[in-house]
Design a protein around this motif. Structure first.
Motif, PDB file in Angstrom:
ATOM      1  N   MET A   1       0.828  -1.203   0.000  1.00 16.36           N
ATOM      2  CA  MET A   1       0.000   0.000   0.000  1.00 16.36           C
ATOM      3  C   MET A   1       0.867   1.260   0.000  1.00 16.36           C
ATOM      4  SD  MET A   1      -3.008   1.015   2.695  1.00 16.36           S
ATOM      5  CE  MET A   1      -1.893   1.382   4.045  1.00 16.36           C
ATOM      6  N   THR A   2       1.948   1.243   0.789  1.00 14.61           N
ATOM      7  CA  THR A   2       2.824   2.406   0.890  1.00 14.61           C
ATOM      8  C   THR A   2       3.479   2.733  -0.445  1.00 14.61           C
ATOM      9  OG1 THR A   2       3.284   1.906   3.212  1.00 14.61           O
ATOM     10  CG2 THR A   2       4.836   3.353   2.089  1.00 14.61           C
TER      11      THR A   2
ATOM     12  N   LYS B   1       2.291   1.939  -3.484  1.00 16.35           N
ATOM     13  CA  LYS B   1       1.343   2.176  -4.570  1.00 16.35           C
ATOM     14  C   LYS B   1       0.574   3.483  -4.410  1.00 16.35           C
ATOM     15  CE  LYS B   1       0.566  -2.718  -5.636  1.00 16.35           C
ATOM     16  NZ  LYS B   1      -0.406  -3.841  -5.624  1.00 16.35           N
ATOM     17  N   LEU B   2       0.287   3.865  -3.157  1.00 17.47           N
ATOM     18  CA  LEU B   2      -0.528   5.049  -2.910  1.00 17.47           C
ATOM     19  C   LEU B   2       0.337   6.261  -2.583  1.00 17.47           C
ATOM     20  CD1 LEU B   2      -3.345   3.502  -0.672  1.00 17.47           C
ATOM     21  CD2 LEU B   2      -3.435   3.964  -3.116  1.00 17.47           C
TER      22      LEU B   2
ATOM     23  N   THR C   1      -1.798   7.159   2.076  1.00 17.80           N
ATOM     24  CA  THR C   1      -1.376   6.039   2.923  1.00 17.80           C
ATOM     25  C   THR C   1      -1.529   6.371   4.400  1.00 17.80           C
ATOM     26  OG1 THR C   1       0.241   5.340   1.262  1.00 17.80           O
ATOM     27  CG2 THR C   1       0.540   4.501   3.495  1.00 17.80           C
TER      28      THR C   1
END
Length: 277
Positions: free
Chosen positions: A212-213, A215-216, A221
Motif C-alpha cells: 500500500m505504501t 502504490k498510494l 497512505t
C-alpha cells in the motif's frame, strides 16, 4: 501487544515479534524457493523499513503502552499524517491541495484534543508516553517518505525475512543489556502472543502495508492507516474496558474528518491531473 507486556518487557516483546516473523518467513519463502538477498538498490529501503517502521516504531509504541491506554495510544501512534503531509511537501516537493492542508489541520487538532488531558493536570508519565507515541509515528512517517521517494524500487514479500531480521538484532541486543536473558521463553502463556504478533501481525501485515505504501501517495497512505485506531479503540473498550471519553471521541472525530477531507481532496484533484498542460 498490551497483553504481551504482562509476560515480557517492551524491548523483548518487540524483539520476539520480529524474530519469530523472521524465522517463519525464512521457512515459508525457503520452501517456496523465493528466498533471496536484497539487491544494492533494495538494501537502503530494507534497512529503512527495518529500523524505522519496524524497530523504532514498535519499540517506542510498546514502551508507551506502559503509560497510555491502548485505544488512545493507537490513535496517536497511527496518526502519521501529521508528519507525512508536511514532509511530502518539504522533502518530495509534492504540491498539496487546499483540501489536503485542511485534512492536516484537522488531524493536528484531533491529536491536540487527545493529548491535552495529560497536561491539565500535569501527568509526567503520560506526557512521556505521548512523546514516545509521537516519536513512533514520526519514525514511520520518515519511512513512508523514504519509500515514496524511491518508488522505482519495489519491495516484495521476499524482503520480509531481511527486514524483520535487521529489526530483531538491535532490539534483542538492547533488551539483553537492559532486561537480561529472555526468561519469558519458558512461560507457556507467552507463546500464543508471540506467534500471533510475529507471523500474523508482522510478517503478513507488513506485506500488505508495504504494498500500500509503495502504490498510494504518502498522504493517502497515512490517512488510510488511521482506520487502525478505530478498531483499536473498539477492541480496547471491550477487552480492557477503556472508556471512550468526550475528549477521545472528539479527537477521533476530528481525525475522521481529516480522513474524509483527504479522500475528497484526492477525488477532486484527480480530474485536474488529466487535463493537458
Amino acid at each position: 501487544m498490551k497483553l504481551g507486556l504482562a509476560h515480557m518487557s517492551p524491548l523483548w516483546l518487540a524483539a520476539s515479534r520480529f524474530g519469530s516473523a523472521a524465522l517463519i518467513s525464512v521457512l515459508v519463502l525457503g520452501l517456496l524457493g523465493r528466498l533471496r538477498f536484497p539487491t544494492r538498490q533494495e538494501w537502503p529501503l530494507v534497512a529503512g523499513v527495518a529500523l524505522l517502521q519496524m524497530g523504532a516504531f514498535t519499540a517506542l509504541a510498546l514502551w508507551a503502552l506502559q503509560y497510555v491506554a491502548p485505544g488512545r495510544a493507537s490513535v496517536i501512534a497511527y496518526a502519521t499524517s501529521i508528519w507525512v503531509i508536511p514532509l511530502s511537501s518539504l522533502v518530495l516537493k509534492e504540491r498539496l491541495s487546499a483540501g489536503q492542508w485542511i485534512a492536516t489541520a484537522l488531524s493536528y487538532a484531533g491529536i491536540g484534543v487527545i493529548v491535552a488531558p495529560a497536561f491539565s493536570p500535569w501527568q509526567a508519565h503520560t506526557v512521556i508516553g505521548l512523546a514516545m507515541l509521537l516519536g513512533a509515528s514520526f519514525a514511520w512517517a520518515c519511512n513512508i517518505i523514504q519509500l515514496r521517494g524511491n518508488r522505482h524500487v519495489r519491495l516484495g514479500a521476499d524482503m520480509i525475512p531481511w527486514q524483520t531480521a535487521i529489526a530483531t538484532i538491535p532490539l534483542a541486543a538492547l533488551a539483553w543489556m537492559r532486561d537480561g536473558a529472555p526468561v519469558f521463553l519458558g512461560v507457556p502463556d507467552a507463546w500464543p502472543l508471540i506467534l500471533y504478533t510475529g507471523p500474523v501481525a508482522t510478517a503478513l501485515t507488513f506485506i500488505v502495508v508495504l504494498g500500500m505504501t509503495q502504490k498510494l501517495p504518502p498522504a493517502a497512505t497515512s490517512i488510510a492507516m488511521l482506520c487502525v485506531p478505530v478498531i483499536g479503540l473498539i477492541v480496547s473498550s471491550v477487552v480492557f474496558h477503556e472508556r471512550i471519553s468526550a475528549d477521545l471521541a472528539l479527537g477521533l472525530g476530528l481525525i475522521g474528518a481529516s480522513v474524509a477531507a483527504s479522500a475528497l481532496a484526492t477525488r477532486l484533484k484527480r480530474p485536474l491531473a488529466l487535463r493537458p498542460s
